[in-house]
Motif scaffolding. Structure first.
Motif, PDB file in Angstrom:
ATOM      1  N   ALA A 128       5.659  -5.018  -8.543  1.00  0.00           N
ATOM      2  CA  ALA A 128       4.623  -5.295  -9.542  1.00  0.00           C
ATOM      3  C   ALA A 128       3.236  -5.014  -8.983  1.00  0.00           C
ATOM      4  CB  ALA A 128       4.730  -6.746 -10.008  1.00  0.00           C
ATOM      5  N   ALA A 129       2.975  -5.555  -7.782  1.00  0.00           N
ATOM      6  CA  ALA A 129       1.661  -5.337  -7.173  1.00  0.00           C
ATOM      7  C   ALA A 129       1.444  -3.859  -6.846  1.00  0.00           C
ATOM      8  CB  ALA A 129       1.530  -6.180  -5.904  1.00  0.00           C
ATOM      9  N   GLY A 130       2.459  -3.224  -6.242  1.00  0.00           N
ATOM     10  CA  GLY A 130       2.329  -1.818  -5.877  1.00  0.00           C
ATOM     11  C   GLY A 130       2.204  -0.905  -7.079  1.00  0.00           C
ATOM     12  N   SER A 131       2.914  -1.229  -8.167  1.00  0.00           N
ATOM     13  CA  SER A 131       2.850  -0.394  -9.370  1.00  0.00           C
ATOM     14  C   SER A 131       1.475  -0.462 -10.017  1.00  0.00           C
ATOM     15  CB  SER A 131       3.919  -0.832 -10.369  1.00  0.00           C
ATOM     16  OG  SER A 131       5.211  -0.642  -9.835  1.00  0.00           O
ATOM     17  N   ILE A 132       0.932  -1.663 -10.128  1.00  0.00           N
ATOM     18  CA  ILE A 132      -0.396  -1.820 -10.733  1.00  0.00           C
ATOM     19  C   ILE A 132      -1.440  -1.073  -9.918  1.00  0.00           C
ATOM     20  CG2 ILE A 132      -2.214  -3.474 -11.275  1.00  0.00           C
ATOM     21  CD1 ILE A 132       0.004  -5.500 -11.920  1.00  0.00           C
ATOM     22  N   VAL A 133      -1.421  -1.304  -8.602  1.00  0.00           N
ATOM     23  CA  VAL A 133      -2.393  -0.626  -7.728  1.00  0.00           C
ATOM     24  C   VAL A 133      -2.168   0.891  -7.769  1.00  0.00           C
ATOM     25  CG1 VAL A 133      -3.173  -0.344  -5.349  1.00  0.00           C
ATOM     26  CG2 VAL A 133      -2.646  -2.626  -6.228  1.00  0.00           C
ATOM     27  N   GLY A 134      -0.885   1.319  -7.734  1.00  0.00           N
ATOM     28  CA  GLY A 134      -0.576   2.742  -7.721  1.00  0.00           C
ATOM     29  C   GLY A 134      -1.005   3.456  -8.984  1.00  0.00           C
ATOM     30  N   TRP A 161      -4.768   3.595  -9.079  1.00  0.00           N
ATOM     31  CA  TRP A 161      -5.179   4.572  -8.074  1.00  0.00           C
ATOM     32  C   TRP A 161      -4.956   5.992  -8.611  1.00  0.00           C
ATOM     33  CZ3 TRP A 161      -2.563   4.761  -2.555  1.00  0.00           C
ATOM     34  CH2 TRP A 161      -3.244   5.689  -1.760  1.00  0.00           C
ATOM     35  N   GLY A 162      -3.755   6.247  -9.140  1.00  0.00           N
ATOM     36  CA  GLY A 162      -3.448   7.566  -9.684  1.00  0.00           C
ATOM     37  C   GLY A 162      -4.346   7.931 -10.857  1.00  0.00           C
ATOM     38  N   ALA A 163      -4.622   6.959 -11.737  1.00  0.00           N
ATOM     39  CA  ALA A 163      -5.488   7.220 -12.884  1.00  0.00           C
ATOM     40  C   ALA A 163      -6.905   7.552 -12.441  1.00  0.00           C
ATOM     41  CB  ALA A 163      -5.490   6.010 -13.817  1.00  0.00           C
ATOM     42  N   ALA A 164      -7.403   6.826 -11.428  1.00  0.00           N
ATOM     43  CA  ALA A 164      -8.752   7.091 -10.928  1.00  0.00           C
ATOM     44  C   ALA A 164      -8.854   8.490 -10.335  1.00  0.00           C
ATOM     45  CB  ALA A 164      -9.129   6.041  -9.885  1.00  0.00           C
ATOM     46  N   VAL A 165      -7.852   8.872  -9.558  1.00  0.00           N
ATOM     47  CA  VAL A 165      -7.843  10.224  -8.976  1.00  0.00           C
ATOM     48  C   VAL A 165      -7.689  11.270 -10.077  1.00  0.00           C
ATOM     49  CG1 VAL A 165      -6.609  11.794  -7.431  1.00  0.00           C
ATOM     50  CG2 VAL A 165      -6.929   9.407  -6.777  1.00  0.00           C
ATOM     51  N   GLY A 166      -6.837  10.975 -11.077  1.00  0.00           N
ATOM     52  CA  GLY A 166      -6.640  11.907 -12.176  1.00  0.00           C
ATOM     53  C   GLY A 166      -7.908  12.156 -12.967  1.00  0.00           C
ATOM     54  N   VAL A 167      -8.648  11.099 -13.251  1.00  0.00           N
ATOM     55  CA  VAL A 167      -9.917  11.255 -13.972  1.00  0.00           C
ATOM     56  C   VAL A 167     -10.899  12.070 -13.141  1.00  0.00           C
ATOM     57  CG1 VAL A 167     -11.930  10.008 -14.841  1.00  0.00           C
ATOM     58  CG2 VAL A 167      -9.630   9.158 -15.333  1.00  0.00           C
ATOM     59  N   ARG A 168     -10.885  11.850 -11.840  1.00  0.00           N
ATOM     60  CA  ARG A 168     -11.785  12.597 -10.955  1.00  0.00           C
ATOM     61  C   ARG A 168     -11.411  14.084 -10.917  1.00  0.00           C
ATOM     62  NH1 ARG A 168     -15.027  10.987  -6.582  1.00  0.00           N
ATOM     63  NH2 ARG A 168     -16.344  12.789  -6.051  1.00  0.00           N
ATOM     64  N   LEU A 169     -10.111  14.370 -10.908  1.00  0.00           N
ATOM     65  CA  LEU A 169      -9.656  15.759 -10.806  1.00  0.00           C
ATOM     66  C   LEU A 169      -9.707  16.493 -12.140  1.00  0.00           C
ATOM     67  CD1 LEU A 169      -6.519  15.385  -8.478  1.00  0.00           C
ATOM     68  CD2 LEU A 169      -8.754  16.305  -7.854  1.00  0.00           C
ATOM     69  N   ALA A 191       0.831  -1.212   0.000  1.00  0.00           N
ATOM     70  CA  ALA A 191       0.000   0.000   0.000  1.00  0.00           C
ATOM     71  C   ALA A 191       0.860   1.255   0.000  1.00  0.00           C
ATOM     72  CB  ALA A 191      -0.934  -0.015   1.202  1.00  0.00           C
ATOM     73  N   ALA A 192       1.917   1.263   0.817  1.00  0.00           N
ATOM     74  CA  ALA A 192       2.816   2.419   0.854  1.00  0.00           C
ATOM     75  C   ALA A 192       3.512   2.599  -0.496  1.00  0.00           C
ATOM     76  CB  ALA A 192       3.840   2.247   1.966  1.00  0.00           C
ATOM     77  N   PHE A 193       3.946   1.485  -1.072  1.00  0.00           N
ATOM     78  CA  PHE A 193       4.593   1.508  -2.386  1.00  0.00           C
ATOM     79  C   PHE A 193       3.626   2.081  -3.430  1.00  0.00           C
ATOM     80  CE2 PHE A 193       6.602  -0.008  -6.193  1.00  0.00           C
ATOM     81  CZ  PHE A 193       7.936  -0.176  -5.893  1.00  0.00           C
ATOM     82  N   ALA A 194       2.390   1.606  -3.391  1.00  0.00           N
ATOM     83  CA  ALA A 194       1.378   2.070  -4.347  1.00  0.00           C
ATOM     84  C   ALA A 194       1.102   3.554  -4.179  1.00  0.00           C
ATOM     85  CB  ALA A 194       0.086   1.270  -4.177  1.00  0.00           C
ATOM     86  N   GLY A 195       1.103   4.035  -2.938  1.00  0.00           N
ATOM     87  CA  GLY A 195       0.854   5.447  -2.699  1.00  0.00           C
ATOM     88  C   GLY A 195       1.911   6.335  -3.329  1.00  0.00           C
ATOM     89  N   VAL A 196       3.181   5.925  -3.235  1.00  0.00           N
ATOM     90  CA  VAL A 196       4.255   6.713  -3.839  1.00  0.00           C
ATOM     91  C   VAL A 196       4.159   6.672  -5.368  1.00  0.00           C
ATOM     92  CG1 VAL A 196       6.756   6.954  -4.080  1.00  0.00           C
ATOM     93  CG2 VAL A 196       5.774   6.361  -1.862  1.00  0.00           C
ATOM     94  N   VAL A 197       3.890   5.503  -5.916  1.00  0.00           N
ATOM     95  CA  VAL A 197       3.736   5.379  -7.372  1.00  0.00           C
ATOM     96  C   VAL A 197       2.592   6.266  -7.856  1.00  0.00           C
ATOM     97  CG1 VAL A 197       3.097   3.808  -9.253  1.00  0.00           C
ATOM     98  CG2 VAL A 197       4.741   3.070  -7.502  1.00  0.00           C
TER      99      VAL A 197
END
Length: 360
Positions: A297-303, A306-314, A27-33
């Motif tokens: 791999a797991a953190g990058s996919i989730v990250g 996650w970033g794309a979802a927030v980006g579309v929202r913003l 989760a921490a890895f995904a957050g940074v990605v």
């Protein structure tokens, strides 16, 4: 004993059995990605919005004018046949108009032809031409007169009644026309101005093309860009090359590696156990790389998701170039972590085996 296949199996089992600790690291890895991805997406979105704002103001619009009213309006309308022209239309100034709702106030009246209204405003329905049958009002004129679309009026000096076909807000591109009365007409005869909007790729050669199109020289005709090029001082390509966010991969990658190192720090007793089982420092580095690759791999996919979802929202949507730039920076950070992260296994295992086994 510790061949590559065995190390892969051991690494995957370690990640699966780590439970909550492994999930926290991922989760921490995904957050940074996600942060790296969003930083780049946000920067590119700013460039896109700046350019769109100038384009909406008329960055690619040119105005052709003559002082004697001899501009060929039919030639102006024919520009609409060109593939690299978005819209073109002409205007001819006529007598001023007085309305009974504002006696004593004269409003500039112009005959508009071709697709001039498409250059000025995009959300107006087509209006048929006809001599004094229908008027269009600029928004400021309509507000001052208290008139609206579909209202019938009887202006002074005009026989019969006239319908207000529409009210157009043209202030974004031509503020003066907001107080004008516009009469749709046929593109024929002489006129005062021709407005032409080109696609962006055709802008550099637009002035020369217009001089040739109207068979005029620069002394007999005036051609100006609606928005002076100097006002748009931000070069998109240069801004991308010189952006500060392009270097975020290094601190981002260092932070990703630190997350991995912290996770290994709390597993020093496991490193001691592997050492006691005869695993060499090189084997521990290999094991570390396998576990790091799984987490990355797991953190990058989730990250990224996650970033794309927030980006579309913003930003409402993400363009392909935005996404590619975001992925490049995020993947560079992940690559740095893949190199630096596994060294934690080799370096932290250098302590005495007994010391490592006590770290529980």
């Amino acid at each position: 004993m510790w061949n590559v296949r065995t190390l892969i199996g051991e690494g995957v089992r370690n990640i699966i059995s780590s439970g909550m600790r492994g999930l926290v690291v991922i989760a921490a890895f995904a957050g940074v990605v996600a942060g790296l991805f969003l930083a780049e997406v946000s920067f590119v979105d700013g460039i896109i919005r700046d350019q769109q704002a100038f384009t909406e103001r008329g960055l690619n619009v040119f105005v052709v004018g003559v002082e004697d009213g001899t501009l060929q309006l039919d030639r102006c309308a024919e520009l609409n046949r060109l593939d690299h022209v978005i819209a073109a239309g002409g205007l001819r100034r006529v007598e001023q108009t007085i309305f009974s709702t504002a006696p004593g106030v004269r409003f500039q009246t112009v005959e508009v032809s071709g697709r001039l209204l498409d250059v000025w405003v995009r959300d107006i329905s087509p209006v048929s031409s006809g001599p004094n049958s229908r008027f269009l009002l600029g928004q400021a004129a309509a507000d001052e007169l208290g008139l609206a679309a579909d209202v019938v009026v009887e202006p002074r000096g005009i026989d019969g009644v006239v319908e207000i076909a529409a009210v157009a807000d043209v202030s974004a591109r031509y503020e003066a026309a907001s107080r004008w009365v516009m009469v749709p007409s046929v593109a024929a005869g002489g006129g005062d101005e021709c407005w032409v909007e080109f696609i962006a790729q055709a802008k550099p050669t637009a002035k020369g093309e217009l001089l040739s199109w109207f068979d005029k020289d620069e002394l007999s005709i005036g051609i100006r860009s609606l928005v002076p090029t100097g006002e748009f001082t931000r070069d998109p390509l240069r801004s991308l090359v010189e952006r500060n966010t392009r270097s975020l991969w290094f601190p981002g990658g260092a932070l990703l590696a630190l997350i991995l190192w912290i996770g290994v720090w709390f597993r020093r007793s496991e490193l001691g156990l592997y050492r006691s089982l005869g695993m060499s420092t090189l084997d521990l580095y290999r094991l570390g790389w396998i576990e790091t690759a799984v987490v990355a791999a797991a953190g990058s996919i989730v990250g990224v998701l996650w970033g794309a979802a927030v980006g579309v929202r913003l930003f409402d949507s993400l363009r392909l170039d935005q996404t590619v730039i975001g992925l490049l920076t995020a993947s560079s950070g992940v690559a740095f972590a893949l190199i630096a992260g596994p060294f934690a296994y080799a370096l932290l295992s250098r302590s005495h085996i007994a010391t490592l086994l006590k770290e529980r």
